[in-house]
Design a protein around this motif. Structure first.
Motif, PDB file in Angstrom:
ATOM      1  N   GLY A  35       0.136   7.413  -8.303  1.00 27.28           N
ATOM      2  CA  GLY A  35       1.355   7.048  -9.029  1.00 27.28           C
ATOM      3  C   GLY A  35       2.548   7.819  -8.512  1.00 27.28           C
ATOM      4  N   GLN A  36       2.805   8.965  -9.142  1.00 25.58           N
ATOM      5  CA  GLN A  36       3.993   9.756  -8.791  1.00 25.58           C
ATOM      6  C   GLN A  36       3.958  10.160  -7.313  1.00 25.58           C
ATOM      7  N   GLY A  37       5.117  10.014  -6.674  1.00 24.78           N
ATOM      8  CA  GLY A  37       5.183  10.269  -5.239  1.00 24.78           C
ATOM      9  C   GLY A  37       5.341  11.737  -4.901  1.00 24.78           C
ATOM     10  N   PHE A  38       4.235  12.472  -4.934  1.00 20.11           N
ATOM     11  CA  PHE A  38       4.263  13.840  -4.407  1.00 20.11           C
ATOM     12  C   PHE A  38       3.038  14.021  -3.532  1.00 20.11           C
ATOM     13  N   HIS A 174      13.641   2.586   1.427  1.00 17.33           N
ATOM     14  CA  HIS A 174      13.800   2.215   0.036  1.00 17.33           C
ATOM     15  C   HIS A 174      12.520   2.378  -0.801  1.00 17.33           C
ATOM     16  N   ASN A 175      12.685   3.078  -1.897  1.00 13.77           N
ATOM     17  CA  ASN A 175      11.643   3.246  -2.908  1.00 13.77           C
ATOM     18  C   ASN A 175      11.902   2.229  -4.013  1.00 13.77           C
ATOM     19  N   PRO A 176      11.005   1.321  -4.373  1.00 11.38           N
ATOM     20  CA  PRO A 176       9.590   1.266  -4.024  1.00 11.38           C
ATOM     21  C   PRO A 176       9.214   0.237  -2.961  1.00 11.38           C
ATOM     22  N   VAL A 367       3.347  -3.747  -8.303  1.00 12.07           N
ATOM     23  CA  VAL A 367       2.773  -2.441  -8.617  1.00 12.07           C
ATOM     24  C   VAL A 367       2.867  -1.567  -7.371  1.00 12.07           C
ATOM     25  N   ARG A 368       3.234  -0.309  -7.579  1.00  9.86           N
ATOM     26  CA  ARG A 368       3.454   0.612  -6.454  1.00  9.86           C
ATOM     27  C   ARG A 368       2.335   1.642  -6.358  1.00  9.86           C
ATOM     28  N   PHE A 369       1.777   1.764  -5.160  1.00 12.41           N
ATOM     29  CA  PHE A 369       0.759   2.793  -4.880  1.00 12.41           C
ATOM     30  C   PHE A 369       1.340   3.794  -3.885  1.00 12.41           C
TER      31      PHE A 369
END
Ligand code: PMP
Ligand code: GLN
Length: 396
Positions: A35-38, A174-176, A367-369
């Protein structure tokens, strides 16, 4: 006290962000967190050592409000060497608490209440919140899948300009969606800005994370754009240090001065020893960043291959940490429902892209992975998704 003490203009933004919510869900369920982009690895050892040395060397008090001189010089040198755009480190660069503060300070510092800001939809979550703080209004231009990638219709961009338009806010890579805007697309943005005398604010936090030979082109490098563009970036993604929150804005002195005016009262300054670490990394760690990029490309491919094998329709990512898929491949018309079911039923966490959409219908099924995770975690996630897809097919 009234039901909520939160100011009216911020009511729509109360509660944790979708990224916080999904990371908590991953922690609670033990699901693989895509999920979270770290990233789940550390940045260059020499950068970490430089920050430690700065702490040991007594660099523990306020930095100058503009940021450490050595960092401003390193930022200006990278923009010159990598992108061919020159800035005076004294007057044209300011260091901020991550790109997030630079974006906030830019929008608050450049917009009057009632001003309109053109954004591309979907948009990073902080943009709408900061526009609300500034009392400005977002005017979205949709990014739509054209069969190859997500892009915008230049006519719709032109049509979005009105008498109250103050600036254009552009995120590339660009995110996402993973789109890296090319010269032709940027030329449309530049043309609109020049024709209507608009300021451009660019969010380039993924500037070094592009794949398959695609290169990032900063809008400020296009003809007539340096003098009207505020370029924002940060160390978080480039050096896998999202918790350091060292960012910056570069541009002509009046635009940078607007950011500085606001940021000196938001945070004044941030993380002196971390600034020293980032100055070192910008100057000495280009090879490390090149390896990160290659490794992220491999991890993107691993994830896309696994998602495709599980029967998902994915969209190509030219840059960033993210790949999007269509939740309808798994029998969900609604990406939020899919993301709510996924941690419990499959052991994987993802972000419903609709959280970043102004037009909720347009982003409903996306949905973003995140693939900035270890190969091991990505493999676990795709194995789980494969098994989950098989059970859905059997059930269906
Ligand atoms: N802009 C975009 C598009 C992002 O994805 C993020 C999240 N990393 C940020 C800005 C925030 O950057 P920072 O962590 O440097 O504040
Ligand atoms: N930029 C990160 C993402 O898109 C989130 C950062 C945050 O949680 N504020 O996943």
């Amino acid at each position: 006290m009234t039901a909520t003490p939160l100011a009216t203009r911020l009511r729509a933004f109360s509660g944790p962000t979708i990224f916080t919510e999904m990371t908590l869900l991953a922690q609670r369920t033990g699901a693989a967190n895509l999920g979270q982009g770290f990233p789940d690895g550390d940045g260059p050892p020499a950068m970490l050592a430089a920050a430690r040395a700065a702490i040991d060397g007594g660099m523990n008090q306020y930095p100058p409000a503009n940021g450490l001189a050595v960092l401003r010089a390193a930022i200006a040198e990278r923009r010159r060497a990598d992108h061919g755009v020159a800035y005076d480190p004294e007057r044209e660069v300011v260091v901020t608490a991550g790109a997030t503060e630079a974006i906030a300070a830019a929008l608050i510092g450049l917009c009057d209440p009632g001003d309109e800001v053109i954004v591309f939809d979907p948009l990073y979550d902080s943009y709408a919140a900061c526009l609300a703080m500034a009392g400005a209004t977002a005017v979205p231009v949709p990014l739509e899948f054209d069969g190859t990638r997500f892009t915008f219709d230049p006519d719709r961009l032109r049509a979005a300009v009105g008498p109250r338009t103050r600036l254009v806010l552009l995120n590339s890579p660009h995110n996402p969606t993973g789109t890296v805007f090319d010269r032709a697309e940027l030329a449309h943005v530049a043309g609109v800005c020049r024709d209507h005398d608009l300021v451009a604010v660019t969010d380039e936090v993924y500037e070094y994370l592009t794949y398959d030979g695609v290169t990032h082109v900063p809008l400020a490098g296009l003809p007539g754009m340096r003098e009207r563009t505020l370029t924002i970036s940060s160390a978080g993604k480039t050096f896998s240090a999202t918790g350091w929150k060292v960012g910056w804005a570069c541009g002509p002195a009046p635009l940078v001065e607007a950011v500085r005016t606001v940021k000196q009262f938001l945070t004044f300054g941030t993380g002196t020893p971390l600034q020293a670490g980032v100055a070192h990394a910008l100057t000495h760690c280009a090879d490390w960043v090149g390896e990160l990029r290659d490794s992220l490309q491999r991890r993107r491919d691993l994830l896309v291959k696994g998602l495709t094998a599980a029967g998902a329709r994915t969209y190509p990512a030219q840059g960033t940490y993210f790949v999007q898929l269509d939740s309808r491949s798994f029998g969900f018309a609604d990406g939020v429902e899919f993301c709510r079911a996924l941690p419990h039923d499959a052991g994987v966490v993802a972000i419903p892209s609709v959280a970043l959409y102004a037009d909720k219908e347009a982003g409903r099924h996306l949905v973003r992975f995140a693939f900035c995770k270890s190969e091991e975690l990505l493999t676990t996630a795709v194995d789980r998704l494969g098994r989950y897809a098989a059970t859905r097919r059997t059930a269906g």
